[in-house]
Every structure is written in structure tokens, then in C-alpha cells.
Write a protein that holds these residues in place. Structure first.
Motif, PDB file in Angstrom:
ATOM      1  N   HIS A  41       0.786  -1.267   0.024  1.00  0.00           N
ATOM      2  CA  HIS A  41       0.090   0.064   0.017  1.00  0.00           C
ATOM      3  C   HIS A  41       0.794   1.314  -0.086  1.00  0.00           C
ATOM      4  O   HIS A  41       0.422   2.264  -0.340  1.00  0.00           O
ATOM      5  CB  HIS A  41      -1.062   0.219   1.336  1.00  0.00           C
ATOM      6  CG  HIS A  41      -0.219   0.069   2.405  1.00  0.00           C
ATOM      7  ND1 HIS A  41       0.369  -0.843   3.321  1.00  0.00           N
ATOM      8  CD2 HIS A  41       0.074   1.217   3.274  1.00  0.00           C
ATOM      9  CE1 HIS A  41       0.896  -0.327   4.372  1.00  0.00           C
ATOM     10  NE2 HIS A  41       0.880   0.923   4.395  1.00  0.00           N
ATOM     11  N   ASN A  48      -5.107  -0.212  -1.108  1.00  0.00           N
ATOM     12  CA  ASN A  48      -5.586   0.376   0.299  1.00  0.00           C
ATOM     13  C   ASN A  48      -4.700  -0.125   1.525  1.00  0.00           C
ATOM     14  O   ASN A  48      -4.173   0.170   2.341  1.00  0.00           O
ATOM     15  CB  ASN A  48      -6.840   0.538   0.428  1.00  0.00           C
ATOM     16  CG  ASN A  48      -7.617   1.344  -0.608  1.00  0.00           C
ATOM     17  OD1 ASN A  48      -7.491   2.278  -1.041  1.00  0.00           O
ATOM     18  ND2 ASN A  48      -8.712   0.898  -0.873  1.00  0.00           N
ATOM     19  N   LYS A  49      -4.864  -1.769   1.326  1.00  0.00           N
ATOM     20  CA  LYS A  49      -4.050  -2.449   2.148  1.00  0.00           C
ATOM     21  C   LYS A  49      -4.347  -4.118   1.860  1.00  0.00           C
ATOM     22  O   LYS A  49      -5.181  -4.222   0.952  1.00  0.00           O
ATOM     23  CB  LYS A  49      -4.726  -2.287   3.790  1.00  0.00           C
ATOM     24  CG  LYS A  49      -6.203  -2.778   3.686  1.00  0.00           C
ATOM     25  CD  LYS A  49      -6.528  -2.463   5.266  1.00  0.00           C
ATOM     26  CE  LYS A  49      -7.996  -2.856   5.437  1.00  0.00           C
ATOM     27  NZ  LYS A  49      -8.585  -2.460   6.693  1.00  0.00           N
ATOM     28  N   CYS A  67      -6.253  -8.170  -1.644  1.00  0.00           N
ATOM     29  CA  CYS A  67      -5.924  -6.568  -1.583  1.00  0.00           C
ATOM     30  C   CYS A  67      -7.223  -6.054  -1.634  1.00  0.00           C
ATOM     31  O   CYS A  67      -8.030  -6.134  -2.582  1.00  0.00           O
ATOM     32  CB  CYS A  67      -5.203  -6.269  -2.802  1.00  0.00           C
ATOM     33  SG  CYS A  67      -3.424  -7.190  -2.601  1.00  0.00           S
ATOM     34  N   ASP A  68      -7.342  -5.029  -0.932  1.00  0.00           N
ATOM     35  CA  ASP A  68      -8.471  -4.105  -0.727  1.00  0.00           C
ATOM     36  C   ASP A  68      -7.893  -2.981  -1.768  1.00  0.00           C
ATOM     37  O   ASP A  68      -6.983  -2.195  -1.307  1.00  0.00           O
ATOM     38  CB  ASP A  68      -8.870  -3.457   0.557  1.00  0.00           C
ATOM     39  CG  ASP A  68      -9.690  -2.217   0.605  1.00  0.00           C
ATOM     40  OD1 ASP A  68     -10.607  -2.219  -0.060  1.00  0.00           O
ATOM     41  OD2 ASP A  68      -9.670  -1.561   1.679  1.00  0.00           O
ATOM     42  N   VAL A  69      -8.465  -2.881  -2.888  1.00  0.00           N
ATOM     43  CA  VAL A  69      -8.095  -1.482  -3.677  1.00  0.00           C
ATOM     44  C   VAL A  69      -9.235  -0.680  -4.109  1.00  0.00           C
ATOM     45  O   VAL A  69     -10.467  -0.922  -3.951  1.00  0.00           O
ATOM     46  CB  VAL A  69      -7.560  -2.237  -5.037  1.00  0.00           C
ATOM     47  CG1 VAL A  69      -6.509  -3.314  -4.536  1.00  0.00           C
ATOM     48  CG2 VAL A  69      -8.715  -3.181  -5.911  1.00  0.00           C
ATOM     49  N   THR A  70      -8.654   0.321  -4.657  1.00  0.00           N
ATOM     50  CA  THR A  70      -9.645   1.447  -5.116  1.00  0.00           C
ATOM     51  C   THR A  70      -9.137   1.645  -6.622  1.00  0.00           C
ATOM     52  O   THR A  70      -8.253   2.027  -6.991  1.00  0.00           O
ATOM     53  CB  THR A  70      -9.635   2.769  -4.516  1.00  0.00           C
ATOM     54  OG1 THR A  70     -10.195   2.364  -3.249  1.00  0.00           O
ATOM     55  CG2 THR A  70     -10.656   3.818  -5.147  1.00  0.00           C
ATOM     56  N   ARG A  75     -14.452   0.932  -4.806  1.00  0.00           N
ATOM     57  CA  ARG A  75     -13.557   0.075  -3.947  1.00  0.00           C
ATOM     58  C   ARG A  75     -14.022  -1.222  -4.149  1.00  0.00           C
ATOM     59  O   ARG A  75     -15.029  -1.685  -4.243  1.00  0.00           O
ATOM     60  CB  ARG A  75     -13.633   0.658  -2.620  1.00  0.00           C
ATOM     61  CG  ARG A  75     -12.809   0.101  -1.643  1.00  0.00           C
ATOM     62  CD  ARG A  75     -12.839   1.139  -0.377  1.00  0.00           C
ATOM     63  NE  ARG A  75     -11.738   0.380   0.502  1.00  0.00           N
ATOM     64  CZ  ARG A  75     -11.304   1.016   1.607  1.00  0.00           C
ATOM     65  NH1 ARG A  75     -12.235   1.959   2.165  1.00  0.00           N
ATOM     66  NH2 ARG A  75     -10.410   0.629   2.289  1.00  0.00           N
TER      67      ARG A  75
END
Length: 174
Positions: A41, A48-49, A67-70, A75
Motif C-alpha cells: 500500500h 489500500n491494504k 488486496c483492498d483496492v480502489t 472500492r
């Protein structure tokens, strides 16, 4: 007969992008930073994380990360599995699932990152592979997707360069 993009041994999809950047740090240093999921990140703008990491060996091979992504204001999640980890020189990942719908539009989506000696450090190269799943996806790829992915890859390379150079310059000297 037109030239077909080369395939990489760990990728089944067609090569779509080939981007590179010079980094003023040794290839091994940049590779270690790249493979450290707790740092992802810090240099990859869409991430994001890392929500979860499972499996794999100490090199990261066969490890799956969520992965948490935007992306473009949306999101979601991307699930990637490391299918190649050559210490200091190369890593390959396949996207095994996502919440954006890439897996419905793109077959065999993955990427390979290589780290090579260069005049003042490392040359980092990202190759992206996938095959559009249908005619609509093929048209979208030509008109929109490849250009957007190029921008994302370039942002990631710039982020990796910036963080690697910053960390390398500030590392404790023996």
C-alpha cells in the motif's frame, strides 16, 4: 502474418503491456520491497491494504494475497497468487479473483515483474498478460482498458521507484 506478443512461461494470457523504469537502488533491494506485502500500500496507489495472505513458502511462491483496492473511484478486492518468485530477479502473479469483473472480461490475467542490473541501480519491468474473453472485451481492451492499465502500471512503477530510492538512501550503513 502479424507478430504475436510473446508469452511468458508462467502466463497463459497474451502479453498486453510492457513498461519499465530505472530505480537508483540495487535490484535485490527493490525486489525485497516489492515482495513485502506489508509495504504494498506504500507504493501501489490502487492498494489500500492487504487484507489477507495465505499459503506459500518463505519466498512467497504460491502465496495468495487479497488486496483492498480502489480503481477509478470504486472500492473492491483483487486476489492474486504468486506463481513465480526468483529472489532478486523476478516474480509473477495471477489474478485469481476480483470484485470488479475483470475475471469475466479477461482470461488468464496476470503480470510478471523483473529486476535487472542497470547503470545506477535496477531496471524494473512489468509485463501484463491477459486475453479478452469475448468480442466486447476485445473492443474495450483496444479502446479503453489497455490505456487505463498502462496508466495504473506507470503509477505503480513510479511509486515503487520513489519508495525504493527513499528507503535505500536512508538505510543504516554498516
Amino acid at each position: 502474418m502479424r507478430d504475436e506478443p510473446m508469452q511468458h512461461e508462467n502466463m497463459r494470457g497474451r502479453k498486453q503491456l510492457d513498461r519499465h523504469r530505472s530505480v537508483e537502488a540495487p535490484p535485490e533491494f527493490v525486489y525485497e520491497l516489492f515482495m513485502d506485502n506489508s509495504e504494498l500500500h506504500n507504493w501501489a496507489p490502487p492498494v489500500n491494504k492487504v487484507l489477507d495472505e495465505v499459503g506459500g513458502d518463505e519466498s512467497g511462491l504460491r502465496r495468495t494475497r487479497t488486496c483492498d483496492v480502489t480503481m477509478q473511484g470504486r472500492r473492491g478486492t483483487m486476489v492474486e497468487q504468486c506463481v513465480e518468485a526468483r529472489a532478486g530477479s523476478r516474480a509473477s502473479f495471477l489474478v485469481v479473483d476480483d470484485s470488479f469483473g475483470f475475471h469475466r472480461m479477461l482470461d488468464d490475467y496476470g503480470f510478471t515483474v523483473s529486476f535487472a542490473e542497470a547503470a545506477h541501480g535496477a531496471r524494473v519491468r512489468i509485463e501484463t498478460f491477459y486475453t479478452p474473453a469475448n468480442l466486447v472485451a476485445a473492443a474495450m481492451n483496444v479502446l479503453v482498458m489497455r490505456r487505463r492499465l498502462r496508466r495504473v502500471v506507470d503509477e505503480m512503477l513510479a511509486g515503487l521507484q520513489h519508495l525504493a530510492e527513499q528507503r535505500y538512501r536512508s538505510r543504516p550503513r554498516a
